[in-house]
Design a protein around this motif. Sequence first.
Motif, PDB file in Angstrom:
ATOM      1  N   GLU A 192       0.845  -1.200   0.000  1.00 49.68           N
ATOM      2  CA  GLU A 192       0.000   0.000   0.000  1.00 49.68           C
ATOM      3  C   GLU A 192       0.874   1.241   0.000  1.00 49.68           C
ATOM      4  OE1 GLU A 192      -2.423  -0.542   3.558  1.00 49.68           O
ATOM      5  OE2 GLU A 192      -1.157   0.861   4.638  1.00 49.68           O
ATOM      6  N   ARG A 193       0.271   2.349  -0.365  1.00 49.37           N
ATOM      7  CA  ARG A 193       1.008   3.609  -0.370  1.00 49.37           C
ATOM      8  C   ARG A 193       1.532   3.883   1.040  1.00 49.37           C
ATOM      9  NH1 ARG A 193      -3.048   3.803  -4.000  1.00 49.37           N
ATOM     10  NH2 ARG A 193      -2.972   5.219  -5.811  1.00 49.37           N
ATOM     11  N   ILE A 194       2.739   4.408   1.137  1.00 60.69           N
ATOM     12  CA  ILE A 194       3.322   4.679   2.451  1.00 60.69           C
ATOM     13  C   ILE A 194       2.540   5.791   3.167  1.00 60.69           C
ATOM     14  CG2 ILE A 194       5.192   5.893   1.197  1.00 60.69           C
ATOM     15  CD1 ILE A 194       5.554   4.615   4.718  1.00 60.69           C
TER      16      ILE A 194
ATOM     17  N   VAL B 166      -9.723  11.268 -10.489  1.00 56.51           N
ATOM     18  CA  VAL B 166      -9.406  11.941  -9.233  1.00 56.51           C
ATOM     19  C   VAL B 166      -9.373  10.899  -8.111  1.00 56.51           C
ATOM     20  CG1 VAL B 166     -10.189  13.683  -7.570  1.00 56.51           C
ATOM     21  CG2 VAL B 166     -10.494  14.064 -10.014  1.00 56.51           C
ATOM     22  N   ARG B 167      -8.373  11.016  -7.254  1.00 55.55           N
ATOM     23  CA  ARG B 167      -8.334  10.137  -6.067  1.00 55.55           C
ATOM     24  C   ARG B 167      -8.213  10.990  -4.808  1.00 55.55           C
ATOM     25  NH1 ARG B 167      -4.579   7.526  -2.761  1.00 55.55           N
ATOM     26  NH2 ARG B 167      -5.273   5.507  -1.965  1.00 55.55           N
ATOM     27  N   PHE B 168      -9.183  10.809  -3.918  1.00 58.04           N
ATOM     28  CA  PHE B 168      -9.161  11.482  -2.619  1.00 58.04           C
ATOM     29  C   PHE B 168      -8.605  10.484  -1.607  1.00 58.04           C
ATOM     30  CE2 PHE B 168     -12.951  13.035  -4.894  1.00 58.04           C
ATOM     31  CZ  PHE B 168     -12.624  14.377  -4.992  1.00 58.04           C
TER      32      PHE B 168
ATOM     33  N   GLY C  46      11.577  17.962  -3.989  1.00 62.92           N
ATOM     34  CA  GLY C  46      11.764  16.616  -3.430  1.00 62.92           C
ATOM     35  C   GLY C  46      10.682  15.664  -3.918  1.00 62.92           C
ATOM     36  N   ARG C  47       9.481  16.175  -4.059  1.00 60.61           N
ATOM     37  CA  ARG C  47       8.376  15.334  -4.525  1.00 60.61           C
ATOM     38  C   ARG C  47       8.608  14.874  -5.960  1.00 60.61           C
ATOM     39  NH1 ARG C  47       2.831  18.106  -4.008  1.00 60.61           N
ATOM     40  NH2 ARG C  47       2.014  15.984  -3.998  1.00 60.61           N
ATOM     41  N   LEU C  48       9.306  15.687  -6.722  1.00 60.13           N
ATOM     42  CA  LEU C  48       9.519  15.337  -8.133  1.00 60.13           C
ATOM     43  C   LEU C  48      10.296  14.032  -8.255  1.00 60.13           C
ATOM     44  CD1 LEU C  48      10.313  18.871  -9.590  1.00 60.13           C
ATOM     45  CD2 LEU C  48       8.114  17.708  -9.370  1.00 60.13           C
ATOM     46  N   PHE C  49      11.125  13.751  -7.260  1.00 59.63           N
ATOM     47  CA  PHE C  49      11.850  12.474  -7.245  1.00 59.63           C
ATOM     48  C   PHE C  49      10.993  11.363  -6.627  1.00 59.63           C
ATOM     49  CE2 PHE C  49      14.076   9.706  -4.217  1.00 59.63           C
ATOM     50  CZ  PHE C  49      14.701   8.861  -5.118  1.00 59.63           C
ATOM     51  N   SER C  50      10.340  11.686  -5.531  1.00 61.25           N
ATOM     52  CA  SER C  50       9.731  10.656  -4.692  1.00 61.25           C
ATOM     53  C   SER C  50       8.654   9.814  -5.383  1.00 61.25           C
ATOM     54  CB  SER C  50       9.130  11.328  -3.456  1.00 61.25           C
ATOM     55  OG  SER C  50       8.417  10.397  -2.705  1.00 61.25           O
ATOM     56  N   TYR C  51       7.789  10.454  -6.119  1.00 61.89           N
ATOM     57  CA  TYR C  51       6.603   9.728  -6.584  1.00 61.89           C
ATOM     58  C   TYR C  51       6.933   8.688  -7.647  1.00 61.89           C
ATOM     59  CZ  TYR C  51       3.771  12.955  -3.870  1.00 61.89           C
ATOM     60  OH  TYR C  51       3.213  13.669  -2.840  1.00 61.89           O
ATOM     61  N   LEU C  52       7.850   9.032  -8.548  1.00 59.57           N
ATOM     62  CA  LEU C  52       8.232   8.070  -9.573  1.00 59.57           C
ATOM     63  C   LEU C  52       8.837   6.846  -8.893  1.00 59.57           C
ATOM     64  CD1 LEU C  52       8.363   7.760 -12.636  1.00 59.57           C
ATOM     65  CD2 LEU C  52      10.686   8.653 -12.566  1.00 59.57           C
TER      66      LEU C  52
ATOM     67  N   THR D 201       8.402   5.794  -5.797  1.00 59.36           N
ATOM     68  CA  THR D 201       7.446   5.022  -4.997  1.00 59.36           C
ATOM     69  C   THR D 201       6.575   4.138  -5.900  1.00 59.36           C
ATOM     70  OG1 THR D 201       6.302   5.338  -2.888  1.00 59.36           O
ATOM     71  CG2 THR D 201       5.317   6.395  -4.752  1.00 59.36           C
ATOM     72  N   GLN D 202       6.255   4.624  -7.084  1.00 60.62           N
ATOM     73  CA  GLN D 202       5.387   3.818  -7.968  1.00 60.62           C
ATOM     74  C   GLN D 202       6.090   2.545  -8.389  1.00 60.62           C
ATOM     75  OE1 GLN D 202       2.784   4.873  -7.425  1.00 60.62           O
ATOM     76  NE2 GLN D 202       2.766   7.091  -7.484  1.00 60.62           N
ATOM     77  N   LYS D 203       7.394   2.618  -8.566  1.00 55.20           N
ATOM     78  CA  LYS D 203       8.154   1.424  -8.965  1.00 55.20           C
ATOM     79  C   LYS D 203       8.065   0.378  -7.839  1.00 55.20           C
ATOM     80  CE  LYS D 203      11.368  -1.447 -10.347  1.00 55.20           C
ATOM     81  NZ  LYS D 203      11.111  -2.332  -9.224  1.00 55.20           N
TER      82      LYS D 203
HETATM   83 FE1  HDE Z   1       2.885  13.202  -1.121  1.00 56.41          FE
HETATM   84  N1  HDE Z   1       3.425  11.281  -1.442  1.00 56.41           N
HETATM   85  N2  HDE Z   1       4.766  13.638  -0.547  1.00 56.41           N
HETATM   86  N3  HDE Z   1       2.326  15.125  -0.640  1.00 56.41           N
HETATM   87  N4  HDE Z   1       0.999  12.812  -1.655  1.00 56.41           N
HETATM   88  C1  HDE Z   1       2.616  10.310  -1.881  1.00 56.41           C
HETATM   89  O1  HDE Z   1       3.120   8.773  -3.555  1.00 56.41           O
HETATM   90  C2  HDE Z   1       5.842  12.857  -0.746  1.00 56.41           C
HETATM   91  C3  HDE Z   1       3.144  16.117  -0.199  1.00 56.41           C
HETATM   92  C4  HDE Z   1      -0.019  13.693  -1.783  1.00 56.41           C
HETATM   93  O2  HDE Z   1      -4.014   9.484  -4.387  1.00 56.41           O
HETATM   94  C5  HDE Z   1       3.366   9.049  -2.202  1.00 56.41           C
HETATM   95  O3  HDE Z   1       1.930   7.313  -4.813  1.00 56.41           O
HETATM   96  C6  HDE Z   1       7.058  13.549  -0.364  1.00 56.41           C
HETATM   97  C7  HDE Z   1       2.501  17.395  -0.285  1.00 56.41           C
HETATM   98  C8  HDE Z   1      -1.207  13.013  -2.228  1.00 56.41           C
HETATM   99  O4  HDE Z   1      -2.317   8.260  -5.042  1.00 56.41           O
HETATM  100  C9  HDE Z   1       4.831   9.407  -1.952  1.00 56.41           C
HETATM  101  C10 HDE Z   1       6.641  14.786   0.076  1.00 56.41           C
HETATM  102  C11 HDE Z   1       1.260  17.134  -0.800  1.00 56.41           C
HETATM  103  C12 HDE Z   1      -0.831  11.683  -2.371  1.00 56.41           C
HETATM  104  C13 HDE Z   1       4.699  10.846  -1.490  1.00 56.41           C
HETATM  105  C14 HDE Z   1       5.216  14.841  -0.052  1.00 56.41           C
HETATM  106  C15 HDE Z   1       1.170  15.721  -1.012  1.00 56.41           C
HETATM  107  C16 HDE Z   1       0.548  11.592  -2.012  1.00 56.41           C
HETATM  108  C17 HDE Z   1       2.876   7.827  -1.490  1.00 56.41           C
HETATM  109  C18 HDE Z   1       7.498  15.916   0.615  1.00 56.41           C
HETATM  110  C19 HDE Z   1       0.140  18.130  -1.062  1.00 56.41           C
HETATM  111  C20 HDE Z   1      -1.721  10.536  -2.777  1.00 56.41           C
HETATM  112  C21 HDE Z   1       2.316   6.925  -2.546  1.00 56.41           C
HETATM  113  C22 HDE Z   1       8.525  16.352  -0.259  1.00 56.41           C
HETATM  114  C23 HDE Z   1       0.481  19.111  -2.056  1.00 56.41           C
HETATM  115  C24 HDE Z   1      -1.858  10.423  -4.260  1.00 56.41           C
HETATM  116  C25 HDE Z   1       2.411   7.654  -3.760  1.00 56.41           C
HETATM  117  C26 HDE Z   1      -2.814   9.296  -4.601  1.00 56.41           C
HETATM  118  C27 HDE Z   1       1.296  10.406  -2.064  1.00 56.41           C
HETATM  119  C28 HDE Z   1       5.786  11.558  -1.204  1.00 56.41           C
HETATM  120  C29 HDE Z   1       4.473  15.957   0.371  1.00 56.41           C
HETATM  121  C30 HDE Z   1      -0.019  15.111  -1.523  1.00 56.41           C
HETATM  122  C31 HDE Z   1       5.574   8.529  -0.987  1.00 56.41           C
HETATM  123  C32 HDE Z   1       8.458  12.990  -0.432  1.00 56.41           C
HETATM  124  C33 HDE Z   1       3.107  18.748   0.090  1.00 56.41           C
HETATM  125  C34 HDE Z   1      -2.567  13.617  -2.475  1.00 56.41           C
HETATM  126  O5  HDE Z   1       5.578   9.368  -3.133  1.00 56.41           O
END
Ligand code: HDE
Length: 697
Positions: free
Chosen positions: A76-78, A116-118, A362-368, A370-372
């Motif tokens: 599951e998503r972290i 859309v996912r909430f 930082g998010r630009l790296f994280s999500y790609l 995490t999906q892997k």
């Molecule tokens: Fe996320 N976040 N996040 N986040 N986030 C994830 O991606 C992360 C942040 C947000 O419905 C993860 O697919 C880091 C802010 C939503 O699938 C992960 C940082 C905001 C969702 C991740 C943030 C968000 C995520 C977990 C700080 C609002 C769910 C699984 C740099 C603008 C998307 C995944 C969905 C999900 C990382 C901060 C919103 C781990 C590293 C700020 C809505 O990649």
Amino acid sequence: MPHKNSTQPHLRDGGEPHQQVGSKSSGSTEYLSTNQGIHVADNQNSLKSGERGPTLLEDFVLREKIFHFDHERIPERIVHARGSGAHGFFELYEAIPDITTASLFQRKGAKTPVFVRFSTVAGGAGSVDTPRDVRGFAVKFYTQQGNWDLVGNNIPVFFIQDAIKFPDLVHAVKMEADRGYPQAASAHDTFWDFASLLPETTHMLMWAMSDRTLPRSLRMMEGFGVHTFEFLNEKGVRTFVKFHWRPKLGLQSTVWDEALKLQAADNDYHRRDLRESIERGDFPEWELGLQLFDETLAAKLPYDVLDATKLIPEHVVPLKMVGRLVLDRNPDNFFAETEQVAFCPANIIPGIGFSNDPLLQGRLFSYLDTQKSRLGTANFHQLPINAPKCPVMNFQRDGHMQMMVPKGRANYEPNSLAENDEHAGPRECPVTGFVPARGNTGASETGEKMRTRSTLFADHYSQARQFWISQTPSEQAHIASSFVFELSKVQIQQVPVRMVSNLRNVDEDLAKRVAMGLGIDLPKKAVAARDPVEVEKSDALSIQKNMKPSLVGRVVGVLVDQKSDASVLKALRSQVETAGGRLYIVAPIVHGVKLSDGKAIKIDGQLAGSPSQLFDAIAIILEEDQARSLLHEGAAVQWVSDAYGHLKMIGYDADGQLLIAKAGLKEEDGVRPLGDDFATGASKRYWDREAMVRTLA
Ligand code: HDE
């Protein structure tokens, strides 16, 4: 005799085309098959040696079925593990080609498909829908130029300023490492220990402790892109932009006691509400508002627009409403769509750009990444829910679960295979391709390498104060009380003290109220890293000031029993439906209830399983004998007292009044005999009543 499967063996014609599992071609029967397409003769019994003998290893039907089942769950998503999704569209009502070249903003009336996912943030995938928590609001736009993911929250600011703190934040808020609890709750030691040590969390804490984290429905909350992004026009000129989603139904939240009781009444309260409203054709809708500003304005602000713990007040930069988001189709399969959807803030299209917000970067790296690990392959983009709806062509090849079958030898570039009459593959395009903002448009980067933050980031309290002063007295009381509630759960002695000393920088009255609620002395004021600046009230920050007095999208629970007055119910139904609301009929038993006219009525829910927290207002229509017997039914009395405690309208007929009296209530504003004004009264909450029912900080 061993049990025999009744399915007759079906002999396939050798020329029959291959069918997808579960598909139905007209006129033909569907037959169970293995994943290799072999028809299954018996889906009830495993293959055994003799009637009472051991199961045989050669039973590939059994082994394949169990093997697949064993691997049904994926990590599951972290964070944001629990979510609910829907399909829909974004429709533009004002073109803005002078500001951005992004395709979806070019033509008035243009529609772009979306998913859309909430989500909630802290709890696991199986946790409940209504904890006190931030909600994710992630939108995938399938544009003609590729996918754009706007991955936001229902709160416009965030806890931290720099991505390097995110793992610490998440570790602190999720269940504690040694004990594995609490699930989906910030009210515990490690969260508040961390938050109280990091004053940059203060602004977001104010939002988190407000009713923003207790939405009444996903359809009644706002969404925000949080970070500052960029728009780029044809000339390469950039404009800063912040994204806002405004719910058509207005903002609405529950009160804390109601949210707690909702967890008991329906774990899936929000998921069910979203799905059922789409099924009914009440399509959830939001408007997209843009805050557009330039470098000059950004430079004048007393805070940094790259700091995700700050917002830009709407009286400084008003919203420009440009389109609407409508969710009109439920997923066909929760796993394939809502679970496998993979959002990445890095997915942007030409005309949109990132700012240097260090949290966004930082998010630009994280999500790609995490999906892997979540979806197990670098080819997750090929899953139907993630696949762009425009052509995808490149020379990336192979990898786990590769679904494409590319033809020919061209898997590198440049190549001259075209000269051999071979397929040469795609080429780069400087005209339609993605080009980031360039130095000549104000986006040049130079600088020493350093681990630091810009000075304005150090103001942690001004906007926290702005949020506080913009709330109604009732909202302020809710905020102070949730600080008390959460900090009361903290066992580490120094933490509440440290938190209150931070709060003194937000507002002395707030700090005093929290200290008093906790029963501690007011501690010394924490030293602020930077002096706060003067701030003005902003009405946009309050929920109560932005609620729409309306029954649209709302539900009135009606308690009936045998012989309840049919004409009263009929009049009530017409009144509520005319106002855009719905009735939900509750009775002690669900079958065989007949009203005063002798006609049977369909009951939506049994009393014991349909407590009043599920509704926005309640009405009681009872015949005298039935009313008297319900006086001894705890669920009925609590139905009334909880609705009162949750500040809802209560309407009753002559004998329903007996139950009102049993609950210790009398006629007052919001507690009235049923009449023509019920729908109007049911369209709001009775905040003034709260002082009568609970002690708030
Ligand atoms: Fe996320 N976040 N996040 N986040 N986030 C994830 O991606 C992360 C942040 C947000 O419905 C993860 O697919 C880091 C802010 C939503 O699938 C992960 C940082 C905001 C969702 C991740 C943030 C968000 C995520 C977990 C700080 C609002 C769910 C699984 C740099 C603008 C998307 C995944 C969905 C999900 C990382 C901060 C919103 C781990 C590293 C700020 C809505 O990649």
